[in-house]
Design a protein around this motif. Structure first.
Motif, PDB file in Angstrom:
ATOM      1  N   VAL A  78      -2.320 -14.296   7.648  1.00 31.64           N
ATOM      2  CA  VAL A  78      -2.507 -13.078   6.840  1.00 31.64           C
ATOM      3  C   VAL A  78      -1.165 -12.414   6.551  1.00 31.64           C
ATOM      4  O   VAL A  78      -0.904 -11.968   5.434  1.00 31.64           O
ATOM      5  CB  VAL A  78      -3.461 -12.105   7.570  1.00 31.64           C
ATOM      6  CG1 VAL A  78      -3.436 -10.731   6.928  1.00 31.64           C
ATOM      7  CG2 VAL A  78      -4.883 -12.660   7.573  1.00 31.64           C
ATOM      8  N   GLU A  79      -0.304 -12.362   7.556  1.00 34.52           N
ATOM      9  CA  GLU A  79       0.992 -11.693   7.374  1.00 34.52           C
ATOM     10  C   GLU A  79       1.961 -12.525   6.541  1.00 34.52           C
ATOM     11  O   GLU A  79       3.001 -12.010   6.126  1.00 34.52           O
ATOM     12  CB  GLU A  79       1.599 -11.389   8.743  1.00 34.52           C
ATOM     13  CG  GLU A  79       0.843 -10.303   9.495  1.00 34.52           C
ATOM     14  CD  GLU A  79       1.489  -9.956  10.825  1.00 34.52           C
ATOM     15  OE1 GLU A  79       2.439 -10.684  11.221  1.00 34.52           O
ATOM     16  OE2 GLU A  79       1.055  -8.973  11.454  1.00 34.52           O
ATOM     17  N   LEU A 100      -5.004  -1.718  -7.897  1.00 35.66           N
ATOM     18  CA  LEU A 100      -6.158  -2.035  -8.753  1.00 35.66           C
ATOM     19  C   LEU A 100      -7.465  -1.537  -8.158  1.00 35.66           C
ATOM     20  O   LEU A 100      -8.544  -1.887  -8.639  1.00 35.66           O
ATOM     21  CB  LEU A 100      -6.234  -3.549  -8.966  1.00 35.66           C
ATOM     22  CG  LEU A 100      -5.084  -4.167  -9.767  1.00 35.66           C
ATOM     23  CD1 LEU A 100      -5.160  -5.683  -9.734  1.00 35.66           C
ATOM     24  CD2 LEU A 100      -5.118  -3.653 -11.210  1.00 35.66           C
ATOM     25  N   ASN A 101      -7.355  -0.718  -7.105  1.00 38.20           N
ATOM     26  CA  ASN A 101      -8.516  -0.085  -6.474  1.00 38.20           C
ATOM     27  C   ASN A 101      -9.415  -1.089  -5.751  1.00 38.20           C
ATOM     28  O   ASN A 101     -10.623  -0.892  -5.657  1.00 38.20           O
ATOM     29  CB  ASN A 101      -9.333   0.702  -7.510  1.00 38.20           C
ATOM     30  CG  ASN A 101     -10.126   1.825  -6.871  1.00 38.20           C
ATOM     31  OD1 ASN A 101      -9.737   2.363  -5.826  1.00 38.20           O
ATOM     32  ND2 ASN A 101     -11.243   2.196  -7.469  1.00 38.20           N
ATOM     33  N   PHE A 102      -8.822  -2.172  -5.238  1.00 41.77           N
ATOM     34  CA  PHE A 102      -9.568  -3.089  -4.380  1.00 41.77           C
ATOM     35  C   PHE A 102      -9.750  -2.431  -3.016  1.00 41.77           C
ATOM     36  O   PHE A 102      -8.822  -1.821  -2.489  1.00 41.77           O
ATOM     37  CB  PHE A 102      -8.799  -4.396  -4.196  1.00 41.77           C
ATOM     38  CG  PHE A 102      -8.962  -5.371  -5.322  1.00 41.77           C
ATOM     39  CD1 PHE A 102      -9.147  -4.939  -6.629  1.00 41.77           C
ATOM     40  CD2 PHE A 102      -8.938  -6.732  -5.076  1.00 41.77           C
ATOM     41  CE1 PHE A 102      -9.288  -5.831  -7.671  1.00 41.77           C
ATOM     42  CE2 PHE A 102      -9.083  -7.647  -6.109  1.00 41.77           C
ATOM     43  CZ  PHE A 102      -9.259  -7.202  -7.417  1.00 41.77           C
ATOM     44  N   GLY A 103     -10.923  -2.559  -2.444  1.00 40.94           N
ATOM     45  CA  GLY A 103     -11.141  -2.098  -1.081  1.00 40.94           C
ATOM     46  C   GLY A 103     -10.487  -3.040  -0.082  1.00 40.94           C
ATOM     47  O   GLY A 103      -9.975  -4.102  -0.442  1.00 40.94           O
ATOM     48  N   GLN A 141      -8.935  -8.586   1.316  1.00 40.03           N
ATOM     49  CA  GLN A 141      -8.832  -9.688   2.271  1.00 40.03           C
ATOM     50  C   GLN A 141      -9.437 -10.973   1.716  1.00 40.03           C
ATOM     51  O   GLN A 141      -8.827 -12.049   1.812  1.00 40.03           O
ATOM     52  CB  GLN A 141      -9.538  -9.298   3.590  1.00 40.03           C
ATOM     53  CG  GLN A 141      -8.882  -8.163   4.348  1.00 40.03           C
ATOM     54  CD  GLN A 141      -7.487  -8.498   4.825  1.00 40.03           C
ATOM     55  OE1 GLN A 141      -7.238  -9.580   5.345  1.00 40.03           O
ATOM     56  NE2 GLN A 141      -6.566  -7.561   4.668  1.00 40.03           N
ATOM     57  N   PHE A 142     -10.642 -10.875   1.152  1.00 38.58           N
ATOM     58  CA  PHE A 142     -11.364 -12.077   0.724  1.00 38.58           C
ATOM     59  C   PHE A 142     -10.876 -12.634  -0.612  1.00 38.58           C
ATOM     60  O   PHE A 142     -10.961 -13.840  -0.844  1.00 38.58           O
ATOM     61  CB  PHE A 142     -12.868 -11.785   0.634  1.00 38.58           C
ATOM     62  CG  PHE A 142     -13.550 -11.750   1.975  1.00 38.58           C
ATOM     63  CD1 PHE A 142     -13.734 -12.905   2.704  1.00 38.58           C
ATOM     64  CD2 PHE A 142     -13.976 -10.551   2.520  1.00 38.58           C
ATOM     65  CE1 PHE A 142     -14.348 -12.890   3.945  1.00 38.58           C
ATOM     66  CE2 PHE A 142     -14.595 -10.512   3.757  1.00 38.58           C
ATOM     67  CZ  PHE A 142     -14.783 -11.684   4.474  1.00 38.58           C
ATOM     68  N   PRO A 188      -7.361 -16.446   0.417  1.00 38.74           N
ATOM     69  CA  PRO A 188      -7.100 -17.659  -0.382  1.00 38.74           C
ATOM     70  C   PRO A 188      -5.659 -18.162  -0.287  1.00 38.74           C
ATOM     71  O   PRO A 188      -5.415 -19.366  -0.404  1.00 38.74           O
ATOM     72  CB  PRO A 188      -7.426 -17.197  -1.814  1.00 38.74           C
ATOM     73  CG  PRO A 188      -8.420 -16.103  -1.638  1.00 38.74           C
ATOM     74  CD  PRO A 188      -7.976 -15.376  -0.399  1.00 38.74           C
ATOM     75  N   GLN A 189      -4.708 -17.258  -0.051  1.00 37.83           N
ATOM     76  CA  GLN A 189      -3.303 -17.671   0.049  1.00 37.83           C
ATOM     77  C   GLN A 189      -2.877 -17.991   1.486  1.00 37.83           C
ATOM     78  O   GLN A 189      -1.892 -18.696   1.694  1.00 37.83           O
ATOM     79  CB  GLN A 189      -2.401 -16.562  -0.491  1.00 37.83           C
ATOM     80  CG  GLN A 189      -2.652 -16.231  -1.959  1.00 37.83           C
ATOM     81  CD  GLN A 189      -1.728 -15.123  -2.435  1.00 37.83           C
ATOM     82  OE1 GLN A 189      -0.540 -15.330  -2.616  1.00 37.83           O
ATOM     83  NE2 GLN A 189      -2.279 -13.942  -2.637  1.00 37.83           N
TER      84      GLN A 189
END
Length: 226
Positions: free
Chosen positions: A120-121, A134-137, A142-143, A148-149
């Motif tokens: 994740v980091e 972009l106002n993603f929660g 995360q998902f 994905p990366q």
């Protein structure tokens, strides 16, 4: 030695002995699968929790960090006996298999949470900040952005850990769980050659771990950057 193995082979490779070994291989595989699946689920939750910056969750972050750091440094055999004696205080009727599963889940969660956190980091912070813009929660970020990366970083050490864990489940035989190593001890106590018995046990561990190694290599290649 070779003469003894040839002499004992017909008596060793009987239907009941093979069923005994195959059931033990199934137990070893089940212990690994339960531990790794549980470890991935709770490991992701712990990794996500440790990556949050909410002040209200600070005590919980400190608690899970303490748990991860402690259980990554305790030998698995010690964890097995700690869990066994702790559970006996609560209930004396719990099976040894259940105690082994709980111990495995505690250890795998600690290790896999660190592997997931490293993945994740590895995602550039700018991308997370762009998702927030972009106002993603948090969970959507995360998902759809982070995971994905991060899989290409998570997959190699995660599969290496799972292969190692197949071998580490052998320590459950020390408390009486009937898995692959336990069957080796049992068959050797019947008078069979240790070279014959543990040669078959070795082949069993190889049969369980090699396909997992190949699957990990395949996924690593598929997820690798071009």
């Amino acid at each position: 030695m070779l003469d003894r193995i040839i002499q004992e082979a017909p008596r060793f490779f009987t239907y009941y002995n093979m069923i005994f070994i195959l059931k033990a291989m199934g137990t070893t595989l089940l212990l690994t699968a339960l531990g790794c699946v549980t470890g991935f689920v709770f490991g992701f939750i712990i990794a996500a929790l440790r990556s949050t910056r909410a002040k209200v969750l600070l005590p919980l972050r400190l608690l899970v960090t303490f748990y991860v750091e402690i259980f990554r440094r305790i030998p698995f055999l010690v964890i097995l006996f700690i869990v066994m004696f702790a559970i006996q205080v609560i209930s004396r009727n719990m099976s040894l298999f259940t105690i082994a599963v709980i111990s495995i889940c505690l250890l795998s969660t600690a290790f896999l949470s660190e592997i997931i956190r490293a993945g994740v980091e590895s995602v550039p912070r700018q991308q997370v900040e762009a998702a927030e813009t972009l106002n993603f929660g948090f969970w959507r970020t995360q998902f759809h952005v982070v995971l994905p990366q991060s899989w290409k970083v998570i997959i190699p050490p995660a599969f290496a850990f799972m292969v190692m864990f197949i071998k580490d489940t052998s320590l459950a035989s020390q408390m009486g769980v009937i898995e692959l190593t336990f069957t080796g001890k049992s068959l050797m106590n019947r008078g069979f050659s240790p070279f014959l018995v543990y040669g078959v046990v070795l082949a069993g561990y190889f049969a369980l771990s090699y396909p997992l190694t190949r699957l990990g290599a395949y996924l690593e290649k598929r997820l690798a950057s071009s």
